[in-house]
Write a protein that holds these residues in place. Structure first.
Motif, PDB file in Angstrom:
ATOM      1  N   LYS A   1      42.540  55.109  26.605  1.00  0.00           N
ATOM      2  CA  LYS A   1      43.429  54.494  25.617  1.00  0.00           C
ATOM      3  C   LYS A   1      44.664  55.352  25.347  1.00  0.00           C
ATOM      4  CE  LYS A   1      39.888  51.833  23.163  1.00  0.00           C
ATOM      5  NZ  LYS A   1      39.206  51.597  21.853  1.00  0.00           N
ATOM      6  N   THR A   2      44.507  56.668  25.503  1.00  0.00           N
ATOM      7  CA  THR A   2      45.621  57.588  25.250  1.00  0.00           C
ATOM      8  C   THR A   2      46.436  57.838  26.508  1.00  0.00           C
ATOM      9  OG1 THR A   2      44.263  58.664  23.567  1.00  0.00           O
ATOM     10  CG2 THR A   2      46.229  59.851  24.304  1.00  0.00           C
ATOM     11  N   TYR A   3      45.751  57.975  27.641  1.00  0.00           N
ATOM     12  CA  TYR A   3      46.414  58.237  28.917  1.00  0.00           C
ATOM     13  C   TYR A   3      46.125  57.064  29.860  1.00  0.00           C
ATOM     14  CZ  TYR A   3      46.800  63.029  27.176  1.00  0.00           C
ATOM     15  OH  TYR A   3      47.087  64.142  26.426  1.00  0.00           O
ATOM     16  N   PRO A   4      47.034  56.107  29.968  1.00  0.00           N
ATOM     17  CA  PRO A   4      46.796  54.916  30.796  1.00  0.00           C
ATOM     18  C   PRO A   4      46.441  55.230  32.241  1.00  0.00           C
ATOM     19  CG  PRO A   4      48.737  54.624  29.415  1.00  0.00           C
ATOM     20  CD  PRO A   4      48.341  56.054  29.278  1.00  0.00           C
TER      21      PRO A   4
ATOM     22  N   HIS B   1      33.240  59.926  33.922  1.00  0.00           N
ATOM     23  CA  HIS B   1      32.742  59.989  32.546  1.00  0.00           C
ATOM     24  C   HIS B   1      33.825  60.521  31.608  1.00  0.00           C
ATOM     25  CE1 HIS B   1      30.132  60.923  29.141  1.00  0.00           C
ATOM     26  NE2 HIS B   1      30.585  62.159  29.179  1.00  0.00           N
ATOM     27  N   HIS B   2      34.489  61.603  31.991  1.00  0.00           N
ATOM     28  CA  HIS B   2      35.509  62.196  31.124  1.00  0.00           C
ATOM     29  C   HIS B   2      36.773  61.343  31.067  1.00  0.00           C
ATOM     30  CE1 HIS B   2      33.455  65.883  30.024  1.00  0.00           C
ATOM     31  NE2 HIS B   2      33.070  66.026  31.274  1.00  0.00           N
ATOM     32  N   PHE B   3      37.152  60.729  32.180  1.00  0.00           N
ATOM     33  CA  PHE B   3      38.330  59.854  32.157  1.00  0.00           C
ATOM     34  C   PHE B   3      38.107  58.645  31.238  1.00  0.00           C
ATOM     35  CE2 PHE B   3      39.555  61.512  36.579  1.00  0.00           C
ATOM     36  CZ  PHE B   3      40.549  62.331  36.060  1.00  0.00           C
ATOM     37  N   SER B   4      36.855  58.215  31.111  1.00  0.00           N
ATOM     38  CA  SER B   4      36.572  57.050  30.261  1.00  0.00           C
ATOM     39  C   SER B   4      36.899  57.320  28.791  1.00  0.00           C
ATOM     40  CB  SER B   4      35.103  56.650  30.395  1.00  0.00           C
ATOM     41  OG  SER B   4      34.245  57.618  29.820  1.00  0.00           O
TER      42      SER B   4
END
Length: 391
Positions: free
Chosen positions: A359-362, A352-355
């Motif tokens: 866009k900022t951290y590929p 959930h948090h990685f989603s």
């Protein structure tokens, strides 16, 4: 490559919080405007003494206090409406609520407040009409804060050249916030400025002359980055302590770095940790991130503290849920939370948090995919080991 743009000026110290109203529009005790009955300022005191038995200074003080109270009340009424619009409420649905606010803003301007004109533009932008006429008119009438408002608006739209022009106009009229923003531009080499630490330092130094708290934090950071080349600002520690009292973001971390640069004793480290905690509890987002990072384990041994991932998690959650966090700060908190939950084998919240940050951290894209797969595998394993009942 997209340029590294600075954020808009810190809202807590926006120059719009103070103003010098139009003297000619101030109302005398009988309801008449100053400019109508006594256009010559040199004769105002004599007129007020003969007409009202009071000095002009006492009447002016009452007028200014009354206007400031009205503008502050209007700001308080507009803020929740702006929040509703940001959350998706249609501007038309609150027209009935805002009609009297528009009328009150117009009345405040009639009584001498140019800040009311800026608020008119501010709320027009929130409603989507995009009208800057009020702010431009306020600038033409001598409201220095209007230049900062205009610069912030253009910067938020990534219209960097227009933002720089507005800030430069404000700087020329003595706006410390505009001077500070130009320092931010010089640090990054945007807005038509060459990238120059020295130029940025000079902008911040000039802004500190107007006692602008964010400038003290910025100049402290620059000095700490190269104390051999840049002169140490006078009374730096004292001023940073004052900034902390005013809850200026970043002041606590800057002061802590100065303390640690001069003394690495256990007593100093304990004092620094106390400083971090005090500022974090007070709502300093940058310090909350710093404290969370230490509790997560990054630099914990150097600061002689035991890592506490659970407390770190709570601070990161506080950051991303704060309305005062910048987009970059919220994204960083989400990334850190993703890693913390992943380390605890709590794959669903990690995904959930990685989603939020892909866009900022590929790398977050692959991490989210891994977490979703591991989460699904974990659910199947639990289902298998509970006789078909999925927990």
């Amino acid at each position: 490559m997209k340029p590294d743009l600075p954020p808009v000026s810190p809202i807590a110290f926006h120059p719009m919080n103070t103003e010098t109203p139009l003297q000619s529009r101030l109302k005398l005790p009988d309801g008449t405007m100053v400019g109508q009955v006594c256009p010559d300022p040199a004769k105002l005191d004599d007129y007020c003494q003969s007409k009202f038995g009071r000095s002009w200074r006492s009447i002016e003080w009452f007028c200014l206090r009354s206007l400031a109270t009205r503008i502050e009340a209007l700001r308080g009424r507009l803020s929740p409406l702006e929040a509703l619009i940001k959350q998706g409420q249609s501007a038309e649905s609150i027209d009935a609520v805002t009609d009297d606010i528009w009328e009150a803003l117009g009345a405040a301007y009639s009584d001498g407040s140019t800040a009311a004109l800026i608020l008119i533009s501010k709320f027009s932008l929130a409603k989507g009409t995009g009208s800057m006429e009020g702010a431009i008119m306020a600038a033409d009438l001598g409201n220095v804060a209007a230049y900062c408002f205009l610069g912030d608006h253009y910067l938020s739209k990534e219209q960097v050249e227009q933002a720089a022009a507005a800030y430069q106009q404000g700087m020329a009229k003595g706006c410390s916030a505009c001077e500070y923003q130009l320092g931010q531009f010089a640090e990054r080499g945007v807005g038509g400025q060459l990238k120059s630490v020295r130029a940025a330092f000079d902008h911040y130094a000039e802004a500190t002359m107007g006692n602008y708290p964010p400038a003290w934090v910025a100049i402290a950071r620059l000095w700490l980055s190269d104390p051999g080349e840049l002169p140490r600002p006078e009374r730096l520690v004292e001023k940073l302590k004052e900034c902390i009292e005013m809850r200026c973001e970043g002041a606590a971390t800057a002061l802590a770095e100065i303390y640690l640069a001069h003394d690495q004793s256990s007593d100093t480290k304990r004092m620094v940790m106390s400083l971090y905690r005090g500022a974090a509890v007070g709502g300093d987002i940058e310090t909350q991130l710093k404290l969370a990072s230490l509790l997560e384990g990054e630099g914990a041994s150097e600061m002689e503290i035991e890592p506490d991932p659970e407390e770190a998690l709570r601070w990161y959650e506080r950051v991303y849920s704060s309305e005062n966090a910048s987009p970059a700060q919220a994204i960083l908190a989400h990334l850190k939370l993703g890693h913390l939950f992943m380390g605890k084998n709590q794959y669903d919240p990690a995904a959930h948090h990685f989603s939020f940050v892909s866009k900022t951290y590929p790398e977050a894209v692959e991490l989210r995919k891994i977490c979703k797969e591991k989460g699904e595998n974990l659910r199947r394993w639990r289902q298998h080991n509970t006789g078909g009942e999925c927990l």
